[in-house]
Write a protein that holds these residues in place. Structure first.
Motif, PDB file in Angstrom:
ATOM      1  N   HIS A  81       0.829  -1.204   0.000  1.00  0.00           N
ATOM      2  CA  HIS A  81       0.000   0.000   0.000  1.00  0.00           C
ATOM      3  C   HIS A  81       0.864   1.256   0.000  1.00  0.00           C
ATOM      4  CE1 HIS A  81      -3.213   2.755   0.653  1.00  0.00           C
ATOM      5  NE2 HIS A  81      -2.872   3.016   1.892  1.00  0.00           N
ATOM      6  N   MET A 139      -6.943  10.314  -0.537  1.00  0.00           N
ATOM      7  CA  MET A 139      -6.728   9.619   0.737  1.00  0.00           C
ATOM      8  C   MET A 139      -7.928   8.718   1.058  1.00  0.00           C
ATOM      9  SD  MET A 139      -3.730  10.439   1.893  1.00  0.00           S
ATOM     10  CE  MET A 139      -3.269  10.269   0.163  1.00  0.00           C
ATOM     11  N   LYS A 140      -9.122   9.226   0.795  1.00  0.00           N
ATOM     12  CA  LYS A 140     -10.340   8.443   1.023  1.00  0.00           C
ATOM     13  C   LYS A 140     -10.376   7.232   0.089  1.00  0.00           C
ATOM     14  CE  LYS A 140     -15.410   8.767   0.873  1.00  0.00           C
ATOM     15  NZ  LYS A 140     -16.567   9.650   0.553  1.00  0.00           N
ATOM     16  N   GLN A 150      -7.807   5.710  -1.287  1.00  0.00           N
ATOM     17  CA  GLN A 150      -6.798   4.746  -0.856  1.00  0.00           C
ATOM     18  C   GLN A 150      -7.308   3.879   0.295  1.00  0.00           C
ATOM     19  OE1 GLN A 150      -4.066   4.145  -2.362  1.00  0.00           O
ATOM     20  NE2 GLN A 150      -2.923   5.961  -2.996  1.00  0.00           N
ATOM     21  N   THR A 151      -8.001   4.521   1.244  1.00  0.00           N
ATOM     22  CA  THR A 151      -8.554   3.789   2.391  1.00  0.00           C
ATOM     23  C   THR A 151      -9.599   2.780   1.931  1.00  0.00           C
ATOM     24  OG1 THR A 151      -8.188   5.708   3.837  1.00  0.00           O
ATOM     25  CG2 THR A 151      -9.726   4.038   4.620  1.00  0.00           C
ATOM     26  N   GLN A 152     -10.459   3.204   1.003  1.00  0.00           N
ATOM     27  CA  GLN A 152     -11.479   2.300   0.461  1.00  0.00           C
ATOM     28  C   GLN A 152     -10.847   1.100  -0.223  1.00  0.00           C
ATOM     29  OE1 GLN A 152     -13.770   5.261  -1.930  1.00  0.00           O
ATOM     30  NE2 GLN A 152     -15.562   4.324  -1.001  1.00  0.00           N
ATOM     31  N   VAL A 158      -7.923  -0.349   0.289  1.00  0.00           N
ATOM     32  CA  VAL A 158      -7.359  -1.297   1.259  1.00  0.00           C
ATOM     33  C   VAL A 158      -8.471  -2.132   1.894  1.00  0.00           C
ATOM     34  CG1 VAL A 158      -6.133  -1.499   3.460  1.00  0.00           C
ATOM     35  CG2 VAL A 158      -5.332   0.112   1.738  1.00  0.00           C
ATOM     36  N   LYS A 159      -9.572  -1.478   2.224  1.00  0.00           N
ATOM     37  CA  LYS A 159     -10.694  -2.190   2.848  1.00  0.00           C
ATOM     38  C   LYS A 159     -11.317  -3.186   1.877  1.00  0.00           C
ATOM     39  CE  LYS A 159     -15.037  -1.430   5.330  1.00  0.00           C
ATOM     40  NZ  LYS A 159     -16.011  -0.423   5.829  1.00  0.00           N
TER      41      LYS A 159
END
Length: 458
Positions: A132, A145-146, A148-150, A152-153
């Protein structure tokens, strides 16, 4: 002693015994619970690598248990057992955070595939964190940033994901990243442009065919579903699928099996489905141009890739990245944007998004000779239309009309190609003279020829 532990939650002793036997043969230590209360107690006492739960339990609903585990034990993947044909229930469980689902009666090979995939999640968690940090999705804006977080989840789930976004915004890049960070990363990522396959060949391309099944089928062919076995099948521009193919694709996704053209038996598949389009799929459903049941099946989780104009803070970062890459590829001094050129880019709407920015900078580098890019080198439209006149000519080379909805980048590239060809013909293919005629350096022309596929040198 087994290195993995699994919790099985089901009120049917026969099912518990079947799952226990199957997982034990996979060298997985199993624990059983007949209801939600017992499952809660087991979760408090042990750390599990996987949970498998039935939907209907004596003291509650499997969905509630999925949500509970997601909230309190987020690193523990949960698979849900559903009744055959209960696709609505399966999709509800995936939306609630279930890793995947298995239908009853349980197909043991599919169960083993699911378990193996789930166990890779925590085994590769450190590797995922490292991957990541090396993400190819560039930017530091809140939107990125949002995103990227999505990613990974969603990489931890097996739920189908529908990626929406404008052309050039990076939908395939997002799909590749979901695959790269997930437990299927060692298996193939197979992208397919649904609008680029001729209708008469579509079924054969997706599902494969047997030798002699139709005229021209001289040998067995492996379909895209089989090619992506164990990995990810990315359906790009899924909105372009003809209605007849939508029906067959829906069945393949729901049954997790395909039948090659001319074959008597179905072949089990083990793929994760990701799909994307720049079109408004929900609007196409309303118009009757896209099947609602297929949309419901591929749109279990939706994520939207933001357009570049909504994250202008990333333009400077992206520009520096692309210019460094060009300087390295072309073995030249690092070009830089003048302050006015940077402002011009930040004020531009970028209908072609990140892909257009990359093409604009590549063109600008060929036009500047002193490593400083000015607004003139960018050749940005000032009124929403291409700079060149529509429907004009360059000598004997006709410039095609620009039609609304066409790719602006491809249109401008074609104009550039025709201008270079005209200059080369007028100078009898003397590259030094052609470069002078075009107002660029010989080096810039050489790299443009290479990029456009016009370089005839060995």
């Amino acid at each position: 002693m087994s290195s993995y532990k699994a919790l099985i939650i089901d009120d049917e002793p026969d099912i518990r015994e079947l799952l226990d036997l199957t997982l034990s043969r996979m060298d997985i230590e199993t624990y059983s619970a007949a209801d939600i209360d017992s499952a809660h107690a087991a979760l408090e006492q042990q750390k599990f690598d996987l949970c498998i739960t039935d939907m209907n339990l004596p003291d509650g609903n499997g969905i509630d248990l999925v949500k509970f585990i997601q909230l309190n034990y987020p690193n523990t993947p949960v698979a849900v057992l559903t009744a055959y044909g209960s696709m609505d229930t399966a999709i509800t469980s995936l939306k609630a955070g279930a890793f995947d689902f298995v239908t009853k009666p349980v197909d043991l090979q599919r169960l083993r595939d699911l378990v193996n995939t789930a166990l890779k999640l925590n085994a590769g968690k450190r590797e995922i964190v490292a991957k990541h940090s090396d993400s190819p999705i560039l930017g530091a804006s809140p939107q990125i940033m949002k995103l990227q977080t999505q990613i990974v989840k969603l990489a931890r789930s097996q739920a189908p994901v529908y990626i929406s976004g404008e052309s050039g915004s990076g939908k395939e890049l997002v799909a590749r990243e979901i695959h790269r960070l997930g437990p299927r990363s060692e298996c193939p990522f197979v992208p397919v442009n649904c609008g680029a396959i001729p209708g008469e060949l579509m079924e054969s391309e997706f599902f494969g065919h047997k030798k002699g099944s139709f005229t021209g089928a001289y040998e067995d062919k492996t379909g895209l579903f089989q090619a992506a076995k164990g990995g990810t099948l990315f359906l790009d521009e899924v909105a372009d699928l003809p209605m007849q193919m939508q029906v067959k694709l829906l069945r393949a996704i729901q049954e997790k099996a395909v039948r090659p053209v001319g074959a008597q038996k179905e072949i089990d598949t083990d793929v994760r489905i990701l799909s994307a389009t720049h079109k408004d799929l929900s609007k196409l459903v309303e118009q009757g141009d896209f099947r609602q049941d297929l949309f419901y099946r591929i749109n279990v989780i939706q994520m939207c890739v933001p357009p570049l104009r909504d994250r202008i803070d990333d333009i400077r970062f992206l520009s520096e990245y692309f210019l460094k890459a060009l300087a390295k590829d072309w073995e030249m001094e690092l070009p830089r944007l003048s302050s006015n050129a940077e402002k011009a880019l930040q004020n531009y709407q970028f209908p072609g998004n990140v892909r257009e920015l990359e093409n604009i900078l590549e063109r600008a580098v060929t036009l500047c000779d002193d490593e400083v890019i000015t607004p003139e080198h960018l050749q940005l439209p000032t009124d929403g239309n291409p700079v060149s006149k529509v429907g004009s000519t360059l000598g004997d080379h006709a410039i095609p009309d620009f039609v609304e909805g066409d790719s602006l980048e491809e249109y401008l590239t074609d104009i550039e190609k025709q201008a270079i060809l005209k200059a080369l013909e007028e100078t009898r293919w003397n590259r030094t003279a052609a470069a002078k005629k075009l107002g660029m350096s010989f080096r810039s022309l050489r790299y443009r020829l290479k990029k456009l596929g016009l370089d005839t040198d060995d």
